[in-house]
Design a protein around this motif. Structure first.
Motif, PDB file in Angstrom:
ATOM      1  N   GLY A  72       6.186  -9.296  36.563  1.00 17.40           N
ATOM      2  CA  GLY A  72       7.356  -9.694  36.442  1.00 17.40           C
ATOM      3  C   GLY A  72       8.123  -9.617  37.963  1.00 17.40           C
ATOM      4  O   GLY A  72       9.023 -10.154  38.033  1.00 17.40           O
ATOM      5  N   HIS A  74       8.558 -11.582  41.478  1.00 18.41           N
ATOM      6  CA  HIS A  74       8.792 -13.113  41.804  1.00 18.41           C
ATOM      7  C   HIS A  74       7.531 -13.558  42.386  1.00 18.41           C
ATOM      8  O   HIS A  74       6.927 -12.680  43.295  1.00 18.41           O
ATOM      9  CB  HIS A  74      10.042 -13.480  42.792  1.00 18.41           C
ATOM     10  CG  HIS A  74      11.362 -13.106  41.967  1.00 18.41           C
ATOM     11  ND1 HIS A  74      11.512 -13.757  40.841  1.00 18.41           N
ATOM     12  CD2 HIS A  74      12.200 -12.172  42.188  1.00 18.41           C
ATOM     13  CE1 HIS A  74      12.807 -13.146  40.539  1.00 18.41           C
ATOM     14  NE2 HIS A  74      13.028 -12.115  41.367  1.00 18.41           N
ATOM     15  N   SER A 117       3.735 -12.489  38.188  1.00  9.93           N
ATOM     16  CA  SER A 117       5.011 -13.006  37.865  1.00  9.93           C
ATOM     17  C   SER A 117       5.231 -13.176  36.402  1.00  9.93           C
ATOM     18  O   SER A 117       6.356 -13.141  35.813  1.00  9.93           O
ATOM     19  CB  SER A 117       5.442 -14.206  38.668  1.00  9.93           C
ATOM     20  OG  SER A 117       4.911 -15.416  38.067  1.00  9.93           O
ATOM     21  N   GLN A 118       4.309 -13.483  35.744  1.00  7.97           N
ATOM     22  CA  GLN A 118       4.185 -13.929  34.168  1.00  7.97           C
ATOM     23  C   GLN A 118       3.894 -13.007  33.366  1.00  7.97           C
ATOM     24  O   GLN A 118       4.169 -12.912  32.262  1.00  7.97           O
ATOM     25  CB  GLN A 118       3.618 -15.294  33.984  1.00  7.97           C
ATOM     26  CG  GLN A 118       3.974 -16.533  34.724  1.00  7.97           C
ATOM     27  CD  GLN A 118       3.197 -17.766  34.697  1.00  7.97           C
ATOM     28  OE1 GLN A 118       1.948 -17.436  33.993  1.00  7.97           O
ATOM     29  NE2 GLN A 118       3.501 -18.959  35.111  1.00  7.97           N
ATOM     30  N   GLU A 154      17.572  -8.118  40.137  1.00 13.85           N
ATOM     31  CA  GLU A 154      16.790  -9.278  39.613  1.00 13.85           C
ATOM     32  C   GLU A 154      16.090  -9.867  40.772  1.00 13.85           C
ATOM     33  O   GLU A 154      15.146 -10.873  40.925  1.00 13.85           O
ATOM     34  CB  GLU A 154      17.286 -10.344  38.795  1.00 13.85           C
ATOM     35  CG  GLU A 154      18.227 -11.251  39.353  1.00 13.85           C
ATOM     36  CD  GLU A 154      19.768 -10.595  39.224  1.00 13.85           C
ATOM     37  OE1 GLU A 154      20.113  -9.423  39.172  1.00 13.85           O
ATOM     38  OE2 GLU A 154      20.602 -11.465  39.205  1.00 13.85           O
ATOM     39  N   ASP A 215      13.538  -4.585  32.916  1.00 13.71           N
ATOM     40  CA  ASP A 215      12.784  -5.812  33.555  1.00 13.71           C
ATOM     41  C   ASP A 215      13.873  -6.872  33.417  1.00 13.71           C
ATOM     42  O   ASP A 215      14.370  -7.585  32.749  1.00 13.71           O
ATOM     43  CB  ASP A 215      11.688  -5.944  32.386  1.00 13.71           C
ATOM     44  CG  ASP A 215      11.008  -7.129  33.056  1.00 13.71           C
ATOM     45  OD1 ASP A 215      11.425  -7.942  33.897  1.00 13.71           O
ATOM     46  OD2 ASP A 215       9.448  -7.138  32.870  1.00 13.71           O
ATOM     47  N   HIS A 216      13.910  -7.478  34.719  1.00 17.78           N
ATOM     48  CA  HIS A 216      14.955  -8.635  34.779  1.00 17.78           C
ATOM     49  C   HIS A 216      14.675  -9.923  34.078  1.00 17.78           C
ATOM     50  O   HIS A 216      15.720 -10.717  33.841  1.00 17.78           O
ATOM     51  CB  HIS A 216      14.910  -8.904  36.383  1.00 17.78           C
ATOM     52  CG  HIS A 216      13.693  -9.602  36.861  1.00 17.78           C
ATOM     53  ND1 HIS A 216      13.521 -11.226  36.835  1.00 17.78           N
ATOM     54  CD2 HIS A 216      12.743  -9.183  37.079  1.00 17.78           C
ATOM     55  CE1 HIS A 216      12.414 -11.331  37.426  1.00 17.78           C
ATOM     56  NE2 HIS A 216      11.631 -10.329  37.629  1.00 17.78           N
ATOM     57  N   ARG A 217      13.403  -9.900  33.581  1.00 15.96           N
ATOM     58  CA  ARG A 217      13.276 -11.124  32.714  1.00 15.96           C
ATOM     59  C   ARG A 217      13.794 -10.981  31.221  1.00 15.96           C
ATOM     60  O   ARG A 217      14.215 -11.545  30.605  1.00 15.96           O
ATOM     61  CB  ARG A 217      11.510 -11.263  32.438  1.00 15.96           C
ATOM     62  CG  ARG A 217      11.050 -11.742  33.922  1.00 15.96           C
ATOM     63  CD  ARG A 217       9.477 -11.726  33.961  1.00 15.96           C
ATOM     64  NE  ARG A 217       8.928 -10.156  33.501  1.00 15.96           N
ATOM     65  CZ  ARG A 217       7.822 -10.158  33.338  1.00 15.96           C
ATOM     66  NH1 ARG A 217       6.784 -11.038  33.536  1.00 15.96           N
ATOM     67  NH2 ARG A 217       7.352  -9.071  33.263  1.00 15.96           N
ATOM     68  N   LYS A 218      13.710  -9.430  30.733  1.00 14.83           N
ATOM     69  CA  LYS A 218      14.318  -9.191  29.568  1.00 14.83           C
ATOM     70  C   LYS A 218      15.829  -9.276  29.809  1.00 14.83           C
ATOM     71  O   LYS A 218      16.520  -9.837  28.860  1.00 14.83           O
ATOM     72  CB  LYS A 218      14.048  -7.738  29.427  1.00 14.83           C
ATOM     73  CG  LYS A 218      12.829  -7.539  28.403  1.00 14.83           C
ATOM     74  CD  LYS A 218      12.776  -6.081  27.893  1.00 14.83           C
ATOM     75  CE  LYS A 218      11.336  -5.629  27.821  1.00 14.83           C
ATOM     76  NZ  LYS A 218      11.132  -4.203  27.884  1.00 14.83           N
ATOM     77  N   ALA A 221      16.744 -13.072  29.590  1.00 12.11           N
ATOM     78  CA  ALA A 221      16.878 -13.481  28.206  1.00 12.11           C
ATOM     79  C   ALA A 221      17.673 -13.121  27.380  1.00 12.11           C
ATOM     80  O   ALA A 221      18.188 -13.845  26.353  1.00 12.11           O
ATOM     81  CB  ALA A 221      15.417 -13.177  27.658  1.00 12.11           C
TER      82      ALA A 221
END
Lengths: 224, 214
Positions: A72, A74, A117-118, A154, A215-218, A221
């Motif tokens: 996660g 960058h 990152s993915q 993030e 997690d910043h991706r969560k 989203a």
């Protein structure tokens, strides 16, 4: 928040361009090379075999904080940190031989960065004692951390500022100490300024607060 | 007399290549390589046993090693990149064209557990090193590259069930730089960070691993 970022970058032009041993000035030649490459996640997964012994097969690092979570983060941040470590700009003697060009090729740095990152984060990170979270949150805002690392921790991929949310507490605490002591090697001058004079307890409080952010991706989203 | 097994080898190789569509290029070619001649196998068997499960603790078990790893080692012995007094002499008599077949033969043999006597205390000390490494010294977990069950692969060899005396010797050689044909120079760095006691412990634990069932 946005205004703070503008003030910081306008207010400290020297820091943004020159500063700390080239780490934030002219990018290292290899970073420029890596940025120009197209990373491939499946090749990155293969290259990651070399990293698994420390960062664990899922890339989530260890709760002790000896090795950070990488999932996660960058891609551009990973590219910068790996090239900094292998150039010796970031002081990390333990990792340096495993980030050397005999261990990881320039293309593989790009591949690893995209893969990590993915990659999903499957494990909870290490957290602090949880006794000083309000102070941690207050310091995170008042010390200007938000301006670069964002309200949700993030980070800022464009500017190579790492995501901090859900990172292991002990890792964050240690790196904050290194930055304060000047032993990390590639700290942003504004970052050094931000932690100047903070007590160990205050650093720990910030680290604890960040380790508990999702997690910043969560978070991104959920916001959509 | 050698024609029979040779022909069978070709046929078997062709069948194997058909049966394994997922294998990488180069592997396909290796999988078609003729099986080694009997006199050649006898030469190898004098140290590594007929089925590759050497009974001599100093001589490595070859059974179950990935053929691509074996070919690389044979090439390195031949070129002198990997040094060994014994193999250096033996390999001079072996033609490079035979390497694929030899590797395929030993890769197919079923590994048997080592007969070495293991000290349970050493095994217990070695397990966390293999599984998680040593954080303070910056030793990565062996399992990272060699897999959690020690089954290894084409680049990072199978370790499961290997003779502890052999593993210890290789770790010592990596540390001294005497062995320098490691993938990406990683093992020389890892061995630098291990004490002799830690090497003994991890070698003992490795001997207890079974690897993946095939």
């Amino acid at each position: 928040m946005r205004r703070l970022l503008v003030i910081l970058s306008v207010g400290l032009p020297g820091a943004a361009l020159g500063g700390d041993g080239g780490a934030w000035g002219t990018p290292l030649p290899e970073l420029v090379q890596v940025l120009a490459l197209t990373g491939d996640a499946s090749r990155g997964q293969e290259a990651f075999v070399v990293c698994r012994g420390c960062h664990k097969p899922d890339g989530a690092g260890v709760v002790s904080g000896a090795y950070p979570r990488l999932t996660g983060q960058h891609a551009r941040v990973i590219m910068k940190q790996v090239t900094d470590v292998r150039a010796g700009v970031r002081q990390n003697p333990k990792m340096k031989p495993f980030a050397a060009d005999h261990a990881v090729s320039t293309q593989e740095i790009a591949d690893l960065a995209v893969f990590l990152s993915q990659a999903a984060t499957t494990r909870e990170g290490g957290k602090g004692p949880g006794t000083d979270l309000a102070r941690g949150q207050a310091l995170y805002a008042s010390k200007g951390c938000v301006g670069c690392h964002g309200a949700r921790g993030e980070g800022n991929a464009e500017r190579f500022f790492p995501a901090l949310a859900a990172q292991h507490f002990a890792y964050l605490e240690r790196e904050l100490q290194f930055i304060q002591q000047g032993t990390r090697g590639n700290s942003h001058p504004e970052m050094v300024e931000a932690v100047k004079g903070l007590e160990p307890k205050e650093l720990a409080a910030i680290a604890d607060y960040l380790s508990r952010l999702p997690d910043h991706r969560k978070a991104a989203a959920a916001k959509k | 007399m050698t024609q029979g097994p040779w022909r069978r080898g070709v046929l078997l190789g062709a069948l194997l290549a058909l049966a394994a569509p997922g294998v990488a290029r180069g592997d396909e070619e290796a999988a078609r390589a003729p099986m080694p001649r009997e006199d050649r196998l006898k030469l190898c068997a004098s140290c590594h046993d007929v089925d590759g499960n050497s009974k001599v603790p100093e001589n490595p078990v070859l059974a179950g090693l990935h053929p691509r790893y074996l070919v690389q080692q044979l090439k390195d012995f031949k070129s002198g990149t990997r040094k060994s007094e014994v193999m250096g002499v033996i390999i001079a008599a072996v033609d490079e064209a035979e390497f694929d077949g030899l590797a395929r033969y030993y890769g197919k043999q079923k590994p048997k557990p080592t007969s070495a006597k293991l000290d349970p205390k050493l095994v217990a000390k070695g397990k966390p090193i293999f599984d998680d490494g040593l954080e303070a010294a910056g030793v990565p977990a062996c399992s990272g590259c060699h897999n959690e069950d020690g089954s290894g692969g084409p680049k990072y060899p199978r370790l499961a069930g290997q003779h502890p005396a052999y593993v210890l010797r290789q770790l010592q050689r990596y540390k001294s730089g005497e062995r320098a044909n490691d993938q990406r120079e990683l093992m020389r760095e890892v061995a630098q960070r291990l004490t002799d006691d830690e090497m003994r412990a991890v070698a003992a634990f490795i001997a207890t691993l079974k690897g993946a069932d095939e």
